[in-house]
Write a protein that holds these residues in place. Sequence first.
Motif, PDB file in Angstrom:
ATOM      1  N   GLY A   1      29.765 120.790  57.245  1.00 28.48           N
ATOM      2  CA  GLY A   1      29.712 119.265  56.931  1.00 28.48           C
ATOM      3  C   GLY A   1      28.674 118.895  55.675  1.00 28.48           C
ATOM      4  N   LEU A   2      28.675 119.965  54.990  1.00 28.02           N
ATOM      5  CA  LEU A   2      27.918 119.731  53.703  1.00 28.02           C
ATOM      6  C   LEU A   2      28.719 118.688  52.826  1.00 28.02           C
ATOM      7  CD1 LEU A   2      26.835 123.440  52.582  1.00 28.02           C
ATOM      8  CD2 LEU A   2      25.646 121.690  53.965  1.00 28.02           C
ATOM      9  N   THR A   3      27.764 117.855  52.032  1.00 26.56           N
ATOM     10  CA  THR A   3      28.608 116.756  51.349  1.00 26.56           C
ATOM     11  C   THR A   3      28.566 117.024  49.992  1.00 26.56           C
ATOM     12  OG1 THR A   3      26.270 115.509  51.433  1.00 26.56           O
ATOM     13  CG2 THR A   3      28.235 114.910  53.107  1.00 26.56           C
ATOM     14  N   SER A   4      27.883 118.064  49.524  1.00 31.46           N
ATOM     15  CA  SER A   4      27.951 118.258  48.001  1.00 31.46           C
ATOM     16  C   SER A   4      27.610 119.940  47.835  1.00 31.46           C
ATOM     17  CB  SER A   4      27.343 117.272  46.967  1.00 31.46           C
ATOM     18  OG  SER A   4      25.821 117.613  47.242  1.00 31.46           O
ATOM     19  N   LEU A   5      28.144 120.232  46.619  1.00 27.91           N
ATOM     20  CA  LEU A   5      27.851 121.764  46.211  1.00 27.91           C
ATOM     21  C   LEU A   5      27.330 121.642  44.811  1.00 27.91           C
ATOM     22  CD1 LEU A   5      30.808 123.744  47.714  1.00 27.91           C
ATOM     23  CD2 LEU A   5      28.370 123.476  48.530  1.00 27.91           C
ATOM     24  N   THR A   6      26.514 122.860  44.184  1.00 25.48           N
ATOM     25  CA  THR A   6      26.233 122.944  42.928  1.00 25.48           C
ATOM     26  C   THR A   6      26.351 124.465  42.611  1.00 25.48           C
ATOM     27  OG1 THR A   6      23.923 123.676  43.435  1.00 25.48           O
ATOM     28  CG2 THR A   6      24.153 121.564  43.112  1.00 25.48           C
ATOM     29  N   THR A   7      26.641 124.795  41.262  1.00 21.70           N
ATOM     30  CA  THR A   7      26.718 125.975  40.856  1.00 21.70           C
ATOM     31  C   THR A   7      26.509 125.928  39.383  1.00 21.70           C
ATOM     32  OG1 THR A   7      28.074 128.124  41.079  1.00 21.70           O
ATOM     33  CG2 THR A   7      29.275 126.314  40.274  1.00 21.70           C
ATOM     34  N   GLU A   8      26.702 127.273  39.022  1.00 15.72           N
ATOM     35  CA  GLU A   8      26.379 127.444  37.487  1.00 15.72           C
ATOM     36  C   GLU A   8      27.751 128.227  36.970  1.00 15.72           C
ATOM     37  OE1 GLU A   8      25.340 129.801  39.481  1.00 15.72           O
ATOM     38  OE2 GLU A   8      26.419 131.245  38.835  1.00 15.72           O
TER      39      GLU A   8
ATOM     40  N   CYS B   1      23.322 119.686  50.734  1.00 10.53           N
ATOM     41  CA  CYS B   1      23.923 120.074  49.360  1.00 10.53           C
ATOM     42  C   CYS B   1      23.414 121.596  49.391  1.00 10.53           C
ATOM     43  CB  CYS B   1      23.362 119.491  48.020  1.00 10.53           C
ATOM     44  SG  CYS B   1      24.008 120.005  46.634  1.00 10.53           S
ATOM     45  N   ARG B   2      24.468 122.379  49.069  1.00 13.35           N
ATOM     46  CA  ARG B   2      24.111 123.943  48.934  1.00 13.35           C
ATOM     47  C   ARG B   2      24.548 124.416  47.670  1.00 13.35           C
ATOM     48  NH1 ARG B   2      21.766 122.439  52.723  1.00 13.35           N
ATOM     49  NH2 ARG B   2      21.443 123.525  54.707  1.00 13.35           N
ATOM     50  N   TYR B   3      23.897 125.696  47.350  1.00 14.47           N
ATOM     51  CA  TYR B   3      24.309 126.282  46.059  1.00 14.47           C
ATOM     52  C   TYR B   3      25.275 127.473  46.419  1.00 14.47           C
ATOM     53  CZ  TYR B   3      23.432 129.625  42.264  1.00 14.47           C
ATOM     54  OH  TYR B   3      23.708 130.631  41.379  1.00 14.47           O
ATOM     55  N   VAL B   4      26.258 127.570  45.333  1.00 14.22           N
ATOM     56  CA  VAL B   4      27.253 128.834  45.715  1.00 14.22           C
ATOM     57  C   VAL B   4      27.258 129.450  44.349  1.00 14.22           C
ATOM     58  CG1 VAL B   4      28.605 127.623  47.240  1.00 14.22           C
ATOM     59  CG2 VAL B   4      28.976 126.980  44.670  1.00 14.22           C
ATOM     60  N   LEU B   5      27.332 130.788  44.715  1.00 14.44           N
ATOM     61  CA  LEU B   5      27.209 131.850  43.568  1.00 14.44           C
ATOM     62  C   LEU B   5      28.385 132.602  43.365  1.00 14.44           C
ATOM     63  CD1 LEU B   5      25.010 133.018  41.361  1.00 14.44           C
ATOM     64  CD2 LEU B   5      24.430 134.535  43.053  1.00 14.44           C
ATOM     65  N   GLY B   6      28.975 132.855  42.361  1.00 14.87           N
ATOM     66  CA  GLY B   6      30.425 133.573  42.179  1.00 14.87           C
ATOM     67  C   GLY B   6      30.267 135.129  42.151  1.00 14.87           C
ATOM     68  N   SER B   7      29.245 135.618  41.998  1.00 17.73           N
ATOM     69  CA  SER B   7      29.136 137.257  41.983  1.00 17.73           C
ATOM     70  C   SER B   7      27.923 137.752  42.508  1.00 17.73           C
ATOM     71  CB  SER B   7      29.323 137.626  40.671  1.00 17.73           C
ATOM     72  OG  SER B   7      29.673 138.937  40.290  1.00 17.73           O
ATOM     73  N   VAL B   8      27.627 138.974  42.311  1.00 18.83           N
ATOM     74  CA  VAL B   8      26.362 139.745  42.728  1.00 18.83           C
ATOM     75  C   VAL B   8      26.207 139.635  44.260  1.00 18.83           C
ATOM     76  CG1 VAL B   8      23.803 139.860  42.635  1.00 18.83           C
ATOM     77  CG2 VAL B   8      25.309 138.930  40.643  1.00 18.83           C
ATOM     78  N   LEU B   9      26.392 138.775  45.186  1.00 19.40           N
ATOM     79  CA  LEU B   9      25.746 138.855  46.422  1.00 19.40           C
ATOM     80  C   LEU B   9      26.770 139.460  47.193  1.00 19.40           C
ATOM     81  CD1 LEU B   9      24.324 135.138  46.665  1.00 19.40           C
ATOM     82  CD2 LEU B   9      23.325 137.206  46.459  1.00 19.40           C
ATOM     83  N   ASP B  10      26.454 139.937  48.445  1.00 17.16           N
ATOM     84  CA  ASP B  10      27.233 140.787  49.318  1.00 17.16           C
ATOM     85  C   ASP B  10      28.589 139.938  49.839  1.00 17.16           C
ATOM     86  OD1 ASP B  10      25.286 142.423  48.791  1.00 17.16           O
ATOM     87  OD2 ASP B  10      24.365 142.745  50.918  1.00 17.16           O
ATOM     88  N   HIS B  11      28.051 138.842  50.250  1.00 20.08           N
ATOM     89  CA  HIS B  11      29.270 137.896  50.896  1.00 20.08           C
ATOM     90  C   HIS B  11      30.175 137.726  49.762  1.00 20.08           C
ATOM     91  CE1 HIS B  11      26.620 134.474  49.537  1.00 20.08           C
ATOM     92  NE2 HIS B  11      27.672 133.842  49.112  1.00 20.08           N
ATOM     93  N   VAL B  12      29.811 137.477  48.444  1.00 21.85           N
ATOM     94  CA  VAL B  12      30.889 137.468  47.449  1.00 21.85           C
ATOM     95  C   VAL B  12      31.824 138.748  47.342  1.00 21.85           C
ATOM     96  CG1 VAL B  12      31.289 136.869  45.261  1.00 21.85           C
ATOM     97  CG2 VAL B  12      29.481 135.723  46.213  1.00 21.85           C
ATOM     98  N   LEU B  13      31.229 139.798  47.259  1.00 24.85           N
ATOM     99  CA  LEU B  13      31.974 140.981  47.469  1.00 24.85           C
ATOM    100  C   LEU B  13      32.848 141.130  48.657  1.00 24.85           C
ATOM    101  CD1 LEU B  13      29.740 141.999  45.325  1.00 24.85           C
ATOM    102  CD2 LEU B  13      30.131 144.376  46.215  1.00 24.85           C
ATOM    103  N   LEU B  14      32.303 140.679  49.928  1.00 22.33           N
ATOM    104  CA  LEU B  14      33.173 140.656  51.081  1.00 22.33           C
ATOM    105  C   LEU B  14      34.374 139.969  50.879  1.00 22.33           C
ATOM    106  CD1 LEU B  14      33.305 141.163  54.084  1.00 22.33           C
ATOM    107  CD2 LEU B  14      32.609 138.864  54.344  1.00 22.33           C
ATOM    108  N   HIS B  15      34.272 138.707  50.265  1.00 25.39           N
ATOM    109  CA  HIS B  15      35.632 137.916  50.068  1.00 25.39           C
ATOM    110  C   HIS B  15      36.485 138.735  49.092  1.00 25.39           C
ATOM    111  CE1 HIS B  15      32.380 134.506  50.517  1.00 25.39           C
ATOM    112  NE2 HIS B  15      32.858 135.080  52.062  1.00 25.39           N
TER     113      HIS B  15
END
Lengths: 458, 458
Positions: free
Chosen positions: A130-137, A226-240
């Motif tokens: 139910g988040l309404t926005s996201l941020t990333t770099e 709002c939450r932040y999303v990261l495209g690499s490094v983290l374990d859940h990213v490797l999972l995907h």
Amino acid sequence: MARIPYKIYLSEDEMPKRWYNLKAVMKELPTPFIHPATLKPCTAEDLHPVFCKELVDQEFNTTDQYIDIPEEITEYYKTYRPSPLVRAYSLEKMLDTPAEIYYKFEGTNTSGSHKLNSAAAQVYYAKKQGLTSLTTETGAGQWGTALSMACAYFNIPLKVYMVKISSQQKPYRKAVIETYGGKVIPSPSDTTEIGRKILAENPGTGGSLGCAISEAMEVALKTENCRYVLGSVLDHVLLHQSIIGEETRIACEKYDINPDILIGCVGGGSNFGGLIAPFVGDKIAGKNNMRIIAVEPASCPTLTRGKYAFDFGDTGKMTPLIRMYTLGSGFIPSPNHSGGLRYHGMSPIVSKLYHDGYFEARAEEQSKIFDAATMFSRSEGILPAPESSHALKVAIDEALRCKESGEKKTILFGLTGTGYFDLAAYMSYNDGTMTDYIPSDTDLEKGFASLPEVQVRF
Amino acid sequence: MARIPYKIYLSEDEMPKRWYNLKAVMKELPTPFIHPATLKPCTAEDLHPVFCKELVDQEFNTTDQYIDIPEEITEYYKTYRPSPLVRAYSLEKMLDTPAEIYYKFEGTNTSGSHKLNSAAAQVYYAKKQGLTSLTTETGAGQWGTALSMACAYFNIPLKVYMVKISSQQKPYRKAVIETYGGKVIPSPSDTTEIGRKILAENPGTGGSLGCAISEAMEVALKTENCRYVLGSVLDHVLLHQSIIGEETRIACEKYDINPDILIGCVGGGSNFGGLIAPFVGDKIAGKNNMRIIAVEPASCPTLTRGKYAFDFGDTGKMTPLIRMYTLGSGFIPSPNHSGGLRYHGMSPIVSKLYHDGYFEARAEEQSKIFDAATMFSRSEGILPAPESSHALKVAIDEALRCKESGEKKTILFGLTGTGYFDLAAYMSYNDGTMTDYIPSDTDLEKGFASLPEVQVRF
């Protein structure tokens, strides 16, 4: 058996229904994230203000070897997956090698890389929460494009902090992100405290990935829902990203392909971790003895010359402390053309596997990478991304070694993406103005000096 | 029956082994090329100095409905084909239409379009004939890229005369061509007589496709063992492009898809002619009554506002006289962003079929095209080329019509390529500075004034 086709496409039915969670099979786990204030391991609650809840759960999951891919994500995957596993007949012929060469090609979607695999999952979970926005770099722009595509599909607004120099050098990347509806903010910006601070100290700075991460995190923390999303490094990213490895494994089993050597490029480590997941899992279990090789730029030699230490993931030192191979969050990589590999740290899972000896690492110079990229493009037709070309450079080296020795090895590498947005790099290679850069030991020492003091306490 | 997958890939074994020769099934043939000096039909011998022998034979073949694809070309096709036939589930959902929408996507290769289908064939025949170099022209750069890729694969040197303004506006296109080994010469240049003449008359000119064609032809005529290759318009190019239509037909038969409406964009006509070939062939034979729609830019309305007349194919008036829909070789299209559709003439086969009523034509304005392109990218993920977006614009219109009427029609369109090199256009659309242009009747009269006098004699 019939000849293996140029391109192996699994059918939709054959696509993996589960991600592969490496942490459930590793003999020793990576060290947990450490909270920099308490110096105790981070809890899920510590991470909830920054990341989507379900992603935090995945980050902490060390027990389930397989995690079901939700139906909605599978539906989205089907819009651009399965990606082909390609037999490099033309390259083999050009090299005149007895080796068989295969590559898993992740560049067939518009983001031009594997990044969409995790973007799809992260945006889906954000929507579900139910988040309404996201941020990333974004640095080179591939992650920003991927996330913007996924946000358009799942209909959720996105702010992308793009390294300022990249947004200027790559206006077309910015245009793609905006076409998909993402809002691009050149970083450092005056929209955040950390951005204003960095601008005050360095008014002319072109920014950095670490700085853009800090800004995106700050906005996520300060914005409701709002939450932040990261495209690499983290374990859940490797999972995907294990969808890459799982598809590769299924295709190999279907066609009885048994790789002797598995090769991937490493920046933050997500494509590499995803590609090798089921194979290194089997290696850990003693079921194979595959040679696995990670290839990084000589200009940013995290695995080959870095330290296995606690460090921050960003320049602003806002992240937890992560035990990983690192050059220090203060290390500033030279401006080579593989933007996606220019990161001071490395995935904790990839770092731990390397530390425990499950794969080799090599560092390669930029001009050699483009020799290989050009050879590849002229034989296989695909214009590879500079990042991906690190893997194919070593694949070519190994194939030529087979030519000398007469061995008929099977080499499989990950071709993470296309180089359509890297043509300034190809131009500098074509006109002979490309230069190589290898950091001196003194350069590295400067980076290591930025490592947090906390090291000694562990 | 199981649900149709998002992407239908034929296996290598299912790929067409023959091209479809429309001229063998047309009730009336297009008027032959006319030699401008003798005013008699051109003979094969007239064309041999310019074109490869086997291609000339194909150009004159009016009897064989199917022509075998040589093994070597099939092998090359396998490096990037079959292309997917995609079910546009996401677009259907976004439009909330009862219509089923499919597109044949030709943008998965590095040239980014269908152009490679004919480039592969033409370069193979050139190599087989023992030629030692080739010349061509390119406007937007897709054809130059495709030919450069094929020349790299078959190992034959290539000179590309690139419209000067394009080579300046699209340095990255030039970089891709050069990465594959092609030599790019901005046109008009001082390397040819016609180029020097045009430069003397218009020192500041940015060039034109017609002028680049003239230069490339001149070099081919004056260089030993060299020939000129053309990426559209000619009958043999349409023949090679029939691989698109044949693959589509086979995939439709396999999945029991029966298109009610078939849509393609038209510039020179090759992708459209290739896509519709087997379907319009059946229509001619009375086996179907499919609606077929050609879509062109309102700024270059060759079919909808042009004349069916004899005209030169190039500005320099070096080609034979071709009976086709034309705006006159002196017509200068406004600088819209669909470079690949900015041609004054039209394939003689496509022209004749249109003249005989086998399909409809529509002209669409640029800004509407980009509305559709953006909607498509956000739902289907693919960033479409502006050219291809003409077809998808009309597909969306037809799907919305179905929504109104409640009809569950099956709509199939050709998505010829990707827009990765068209981001300046997307930028101008995103920032609201894109303009539309429709030529006035007076503008068109100026173009028609350039038509050769010979008209009246026929």
